[in-house]
Design a protein around this motif. Sequence first.
Motif, mmCIF file in Angstrom:
data_model
loop_
_atom_site.group_PDB
_atom_site.id
_atom_site.type_symbol
_atom_site.label_atom_id
_atom_site.label_comp_id
_atom_site.label_asym_id
_atom_site.label_seq_id
_atom_site.Cartn_x
_atom_site.Cartn_y
_atom_site.Cartn_z
ATOM 1 N N ALA A 90 -6.137 -0.588 -2.938
ATOM 2 C CA ALA A 90 -5.905 0.631 -2.156
ATOM 3 C C ALA A 90 -5.893 1.869 -3.057
ATOM 4 C CB ALA A 90 -4.574 0.534 -1.411
ATOM 5 N N PRO A 91 -6.443 2.980 -2.562
ATOM 6 C CA PRO A 91 -6.332 4.225 -3.332
ATOM 7 C C PRO A 91 -4.876 4.673 -3.368
ATOM 8 C CG PRO A 91 -7.394 4.616 -1.209
ATOM 9 C CD PRO A 91 -7.183 3.149 -1.313
ATOM 10 N N ARG A 112 1.266 3.550 8.230
ATOM 11 C CA ARG A 112 1.371 2.216 7.658
ATOM 12 C C ARG A 112 0.135 1.887 6.807
ATOM 13 N NH1 ARG A 112 5.250 -1.269 10.350
ATOM 14 N NH2 ARG A 112 4.480 -2.781 8.868
ATOM 15 N N SER A 113 -0.665 2.864 6.486
ATOM 16 C CA SER A 113 -1.875 2.691 5.698
ATOM 17 C C SER A 113 -1.567 2.072 4.331
ATOM 18 C CB SER A 113 -2.530 4.063 5.495
ATOM 19 O OG SER A 113 -3.515 4.003 4.497
ATOM 20 N N PRO A 114 -2.476 1.250 3.795
ATOM 21 C CA PRO A 114 -2.272 0.716 2.441
ATOM 22 C C PRO A 114 -2.451 1.782 1.358
ATOM 23 C CG PRO A 114 -4.365 -0.038 3.318
ATOM 24 C CD PRO A 114 -3.672 0.692 4.433
ATOM 25 N N ILE A 120 2.546 -0.787 -1.754
ATOM 26 C CA ILE A 120 3.325 -1.993 -1.487
ATOM 27 C C ILE A 120 3.082 -2.419 -0.048
ATOM 28 C CG2 ILE A 120 5.652 -2.972 -1.335
ATOM 29 C CD1 ILE A 120 6.428 -0.944 -3.568
ATOM 30 N N GLY A 121 2.645 -3.651 0.122
ATOM 31 C CA GLY A 121 2.432 -4.216 1.446
ATOM 32 C C GLY A 121 3.683 -4.928 1.923
ATOM 33 N N LEU A 122 3.941 -4.852 3.225
ATOM 34 C CA LEU A 122 5.082 -5.516 3.854
ATOM 35 C C LEU A 122 4.532 -6.431 4.929
ATOM 36 C CD1 LEU A 122 8.183 -5.710 4.447
ATOM 37 C CD2 LEU A 122 7.836 -3.827 6.042
ATOM 38 N N HIS A 123 4.818 -7.716 4.824
ATOM 39 C CA HIS A 123 4.282 -8.707 5.747
ATOM 40 C C HIS A 123 5.417 -9.622 6.188
ATOM 41 C CE1 HIS A 123 0.600 -7.616 3.454
ATOM 42 N NE2 HIS A 123 1.374 -7.819 2.405
ATOM 43 N N VAL A 124 5.577 -9.804 7.491
ATOM 44 C CA VAL A 124 6.527 -10.781 8.012
ATOM 45 C C VAL A 124 5.694 -11.919 8.575
ATOM 46 C CG1 VAL A 124 8.358 -11.253 9.677
ATOM 47 C CG2 VAL A 124 8.257 -9.020 8.540
#
Length: 174
Positions: A90-91, A112-114, A120-124
């Motif tokens: 991601a830029p 919520r863009s990368p 930092i990505g957030l994944h549930v």
Amino acid sequence: MTAPREMFEAREGEQKLEHDPAAVPADGGVVFIGRIASPWTTRDSCPKNMRAARETGQPALLTIDAPFRSGLQGLERASHVVILSWLHHAPRNLIVQKPRHAAEAKGVFGLRSPARPNPIGLHVAKLVGLDIAAGRIDIEAIDALDGTPVIDIKPYFASTDAVPEATIEGREER
């Protein structure tokens, strides 16, 4: 394979930072503890969010590096996990963005863009299987590219993490 982040051009209405945060000395030491294995190898093929990832029916897995595997003890109690990832493609220099689907540009912290200063990505994700000795965590799906570094894993607690009354003004949940 995905284009390096310096190749991303700003769209009309977007604003870049003067300096790319990737070029600034770090003020904290982030350690990658493992990697994500997913079927997604390009930004275009990658689902835009976890709901879309689950709808594909494509499972994913995390491989945790040997020194961190003992930290997985007790994780088997969780039905779902929170995964923090480093979105390395991601830029990092866009501070105002104009998503394709939006009428107006918005600040990065309202999206919520990368693309963000610290990607930092957030994944549930639903925990499907766990092999501590191998450092393998099987999950039902993920919205991250194959090879994405993992920076942390936490058990998801519906009793404290879920906020059913949360809203975003002027937007339907998708």
